[in-house]
Design a protein around this motif. Structure first.
Motif, PDB file in Angstrom:
ATOM      1  N   LEU A   1       1.987 -24.056  32.303  1.00 39.12           N
ATOM      2  CA  LEU A   1       1.685 -23.171  31.204  1.00 39.12           C
ATOM      3  C   LEU A   1       3.071 -22.460  31.205  1.00 39.12           C
ATOM      4  O   LEU A   1       3.897 -23.025  29.984  1.00 39.12           O
ATOM      5  CB  LEU A   1       1.279 -22.223  31.523  1.00 39.12           C
ATOM      6  N   ILE A   2       3.912 -22.914  32.365  1.00 39.38           N
ATOM      7  CA  ILE A   2       5.317 -22.161  32.786  1.00 39.38           C
ATOM      8  C   ILE A   2       5.955 -23.318  32.273  1.00 39.38           C
ATOM      9  O   ILE A   2       7.344 -22.353  31.566  1.00 39.38           O
ATOM     10  CB  ILE A   2       5.615 -21.196  34.154  1.00 39.38           C
ATOM     11  N   SER A   3       6.034 -24.398  32.855  1.00 45.97           N
ATOM     12  CA  SER A   3       6.793 -25.698  32.368  1.00 45.97           C
ATOM     13  C   SER A   3       7.061 -26.303  30.734  1.00 45.97           C
ATOM     14  O   SER A   3       7.749 -25.881  30.056  1.00 45.97           O
ATOM     15  CB  SER A   3       6.193 -26.808  33.465  1.00 45.97           C
ATOM     16  N   ILE A   4       5.484 -25.237  30.395  1.00 43.97           N
ATOM     17  CA  ILE A   4       6.230 -25.790  29.072  1.00 43.97           C
ATOM     18  C   ILE A   4       6.477 -25.029  28.184  1.00 43.97           C
ATOM     19  O   ILE A   4       6.945 -25.347  27.098  1.00 43.97           O
ATOM     20  CB  ILE A   4       4.181 -26.042  28.378  1.00 43.97           C
ATOM     21  N   LEU A   5       5.943 -23.075  28.151  1.00 44.20           N
ATOM     22  CA  LEU A   5       6.316 -22.272  27.307  1.00 44.20           C
ATOM     23  C   LEU A   5       7.284 -21.378  28.270  1.00 44.20           C
ATOM     24  O   LEU A   5       8.232 -20.513  27.574  1.00 44.20           O
ATOM     25  CB  LEU A   5       5.608 -21.251  27.744  1.00 44.20           C
ATOM     26  N   GLY A   6       8.220 -21.339  29.662  1.00 41.87           N
ATOM     27  CA  GLY A   6       8.973 -20.356  29.925  1.00 41.87           C
ATOM     28  C   GLY A   6       8.165 -19.111  30.923  1.00 41.87           C
ATOM     29  O   GLY A   6       7.553 -18.857  30.122  1.00 41.87           O
ATOM     30  N   GLN A   7       9.073 -18.918  31.552  1.00 42.11           N
ATOM     31  CA  GLN A   7       8.457 -17.606  32.325  1.00 42.11           C
ATOM     32  C   GLN A   7       7.653 -16.502  31.712  1.00 42.11           C
ATOM     33  O   GLN A   7       7.313 -16.411  31.401  1.00 42.11           O
ATOM     34  CB  GLN A   7       9.553 -17.163  33.637  1.00 42.11           C
ATOM     35  N   ALA A   8       9.302 -15.831  30.610  1.00 46.00           N
ATOM     36  CA  ALA A   8       8.481 -14.960  29.635  1.00 46.00           C
ATOM     37  C   ALA A   8       7.897 -15.107  29.021  1.00 46.00           C
ATOM     38  O   ALA A   8       7.121 -14.132  27.992  1.00 46.00           O
ATOM     39  CB  ALA A   8       9.320 -14.881  28.974  1.00 46.00           C
ATOM     40  N   ASN A   9       7.086 -16.380  28.363  1.00 47.83           N
ATOM     41  CA  ASN A   9       5.474 -16.660  27.800  1.00 47.83           C
ATOM     42  C   ASN A   9       4.417 -16.841  27.975  1.00 47.83           C
ATOM     43  O   ASN A   9       3.654 -17.290  27.419  1.00 47.83           O
ATOM     44  CB  ASN A   9       5.980 -18.069  26.257  1.00 47.83           C
ATOM     45  N   VAL A  10       4.436 -16.761  29.238  1.00 49.39           N
ATOM     46  CA  VAL A  10       3.084 -16.715  30.439  1.00 49.39           C
ATOM     47  C   VAL A  10       2.630 -15.063  30.643  1.00 49.39           C
ATOM     48  O   VAL A  10       3.621 -15.168  32.400  1.00 49.39           O
ATOM     49  CB  VAL A  10       3.238 -18.401  31.446  1.00 49.39           C
ATOM     50  N   ILE A  11       1.694 -14.702  30.898  1.00 52.19           N
ATOM     51  CA  ILE A  11       1.673 -13.209  31.092  1.00 52.19           C
ATOM     52  C   ILE A  11       0.380 -13.310  32.741  1.00 52.19           C
ATOM     53  O   ILE A  11      -0.727 -13.740  32.223  1.00 52.19           O
ATOM     54  CB  ILE A  11       1.387 -12.321  30.272  1.00 52.19           C
ATOM     55  N   VAL A  12       0.799 -12.965  33.642  1.00 56.90           N
ATOM     56  CA  VAL A  12      -0.212 -12.648  34.189  1.00 56.90           C
ATOM     57  C   VAL A  12      -0.313 -11.505  35.361  1.00 56.90           C
ATOM     58  O   VAL A  12      -1.701 -10.920  35.965  1.00 56.90           O
ATOM     59  CB  VAL A  12      -0.159 -13.910  35.471  1.00 56.90           C
ATOM     60  N   GLU A  13       0.249 -10.543  34.622  1.00 57.93           N
ATOM     61  CA  GLU A  13      -0.056  -9.664  35.437  1.00 57.93           C
ATOM     62  C   GLU A  13      -0.683  -8.899  34.634  1.00 57.93           C
ATOM     63  O   GLU A  13      -1.434  -8.503  33.507  1.00 57.93           O
ATOM     64  CB  GLU A  13       1.642  -8.600  35.044  1.00 57.93           C
ATOM     65  N   ALA A  14      -1.530  -7.897  35.327  1.00 57.76           N
ATOM     66  CA  ALA A  14      -3.464  -7.026  34.575  1.00 57.76           C
ATOM     67  C   ALA A  14      -2.164  -5.974  33.702  1.00 57.76           C
ATOM     68  O   ALA A  14      -3.219  -5.723  31.987  1.00 57.76           O
ATOM     69  CB  ALA A  14      -3.518  -6.904  35.967  1.00 57.76           C
TER      70      ALA A  14
END
Length: 468
Positions: free
Chosen positions: A14-27
């Motif tokens: 997902l990060i490779s598709i969207l970039g780090q800023a647009n993938v959220i995993v922090e609760a």
């Protein structure tokens, strides 16, 4: 349906598709995506990941990945829904459309606006008005709700009496299907019967059949003259009985709303100001518009005369912007005002034929008395859509759930007996899925399930919503 968990490998993809800023995993950052405006914690669930695509191609790549890996997707607009429709009850990923928020085209010759799904309804209205045009979709949540959410639930709103619900204003959609394919149906043609009407199948499907990534909205000339009437009554029954009389008087009002006494008092508390005729037992709020000042005046005088002949205490005409805004603030703050007096509540939006509104209000009052609970009501009287809200007040969890379940069961039975349905505009979501299923015939259920399986065979698209 057995779904898979979101793994570190999937997050990396997902990060490779969207970039780090647009993938959220922090609760802590995902908490806001675990609920919508339903106040009951029963309808909260943390996602495993939140993704924020910025364009249609990214949405397509995300959906292809989810379909391949059997990861459930919950599409999400502004999170202003009232049916747990954007809550990831099966876990998986929330796909937020908040970054797809551009108005792409305002076509003043063909009277169309093309926009992305994350544009607020208020921004659409404002942009149209700047061009001397009207976008007539007008939910009370216009300042916060996204066009995507309006499409998902086929939102109604205040102007639906004259101008219709959202579906009347949608002429084209770009959709990412559950397999990730991008398709477009409709566009700027005013008439189009080429093939199945996929546009209006998708409108109201609550994200269970695909993800809308572009919308073609029909505009119209802005009415030159508008007048609003605030009509107070001594009691709710007298007020509501005038509605069918207005609707059959040869006039099509732009808006025809109502508020009961508790709703009026709640609005006064929320706005921290005294409303005109705030001690009335009920309000009817009516708006008329047109291209002729004489026609608008004739219409509101006819409605005012009819109201006075049928028990109105007064007819207050607001024909300037300041007074009109004062009236509509009271009506549009209904949901927020109710939260002030009872932070936990159950808001319903039942709908019945207009002629049966008085009987529906009688049923609500009877149920309220039987269970000794407050159920303030307001809504779109001109199209039979009643927002009635069960208040928890000081009950503990056990008492609250027992009360809510008993009231809803009886309320829904009354609604169906009056020829009505569970939802006029908020949608079924997860909150009403079991209740809807109970009232479906086998033939109806078969049609709905067949459509869902045909378009989403892996069941990844907003599972647990609409259909159980």
């Amino acid at each position: 349906m057995q779904f898979n968990k979101v793994t570190d490998k999937i997050v990396a993809e997902l990060i490779s598709i969207l970039g780090q800023a647009n993938v959220i995993v922090e609760a802590e950052k995902m908490e806001m995506y675990a609920k919508d405006e339903v106040s009951d914690r029963l309808w909260e669930k943390m996602p495993e990941v939140v993704v924020k695509p910025e364009n249609t191609q990214q949405v397509s790549e995300i959906v292809k990945l989810a379909n391949r890996e059997l990861i459930p997707i919950t599409p999400r607009g502004a999170g202003s829904g009232l049916a747990a429709g954007a809550v990831p009850l099966q876990g998986g990923m929330v796909l937020s459309l908040e970054k797809m928020n551009k108005i792409l085209d305002v076509d003043t010759e063909n009277l169309f606006m093309v926009c992305e799904p994350g544009v607020t309804t208020g921004e659409v209205q404002k942009t149209a008005k700047e061009q001397g045009l009207l976008y007539a979709g007008d939910p009370c949540s216009a300042d916060s709700s996204f066009i995507a959410g309006n499409v998902a639930t086929n939102a109604g709103g205040n102007k639906a009496v004259k101008y219709g619900v959202t579906s009347r204003h949608i002429y084209g959609l770009e959709i990412v299907m559950p397999d990730g394919e991008i398709v477009t149906f409709g566009g700027k043609n005013v008439k189009d019967v080429t093939g199945y009407d996929i546009v209006h199948l998708m409108v109201g499907s609550e994200g269970t059949l695909g993800i809308v990534t572009k919308v073609w909205l029909k505009l119209m000339p802005l009415p030159k003259y508008v007048a609003d009437l605030l009509i107070p009554f001594a009691d709710m029954q007298t007020a509501i009985k005038v509605v069918p009389k207005i609707m059959t008087a040869g006039i099509i009002p732009t808006c025809l709303e109502f508020m009961d006494s508790l709703s009026i008092k709640s609005a006064e508390m929320y706005l921290n100001k005294k409303l005109p005729y705030g001690d009335a037992g009920a309000y009817v709020i009516c708006e008329v518009d047109g291209t002729s000042e004489t026609q608008v005046q004739d219409d509101y005088e006819t409605i005012g005369k009819l109201a006075m002949e049928n028990g109105a205490l007064e007819v207050f005409v607001a024909d300037n912007m300041s007074t009109q805004e004062r009236i509509w603030k009271a009506r549009k703050c209904y949901a927020e005002a109710i939260r002030m007096i009872s932070p936990v509540y159950c808001m319903e939006d039942i709908v019945v034929p207009v002629s049966n509104i008085p009987k529906a209000i009688e049923a609500i009052e009877r149920i309220s008395a039987k269970y000794e609970c407050k159920i303030p009501s307001a809504g779109h009287a001109g199209d039979g859509n009643i927002h009635c809200t069960i208040l928890r007040e000081n009950r503990d969890d056990h008492e609250w759930h027992e009360l809510k379940d008993a009231v809803l069961e009886e309320l829904y039975e009354e609604v169906y007996a009056l020829g009505g349905n569970l939802s006029g505009e908020h949608g079924i979501g997860a909150k009403r899925a079991k209740a809807m299923d109970k009232h479906l015939t086998d033939a109806q259920r078969k049609v709905l399930v067949t459509i869902k399986k045909a378009l989403d065979p892996n069941g990844i698209m907003n599972p647990g919503k609409v259909l159980i």
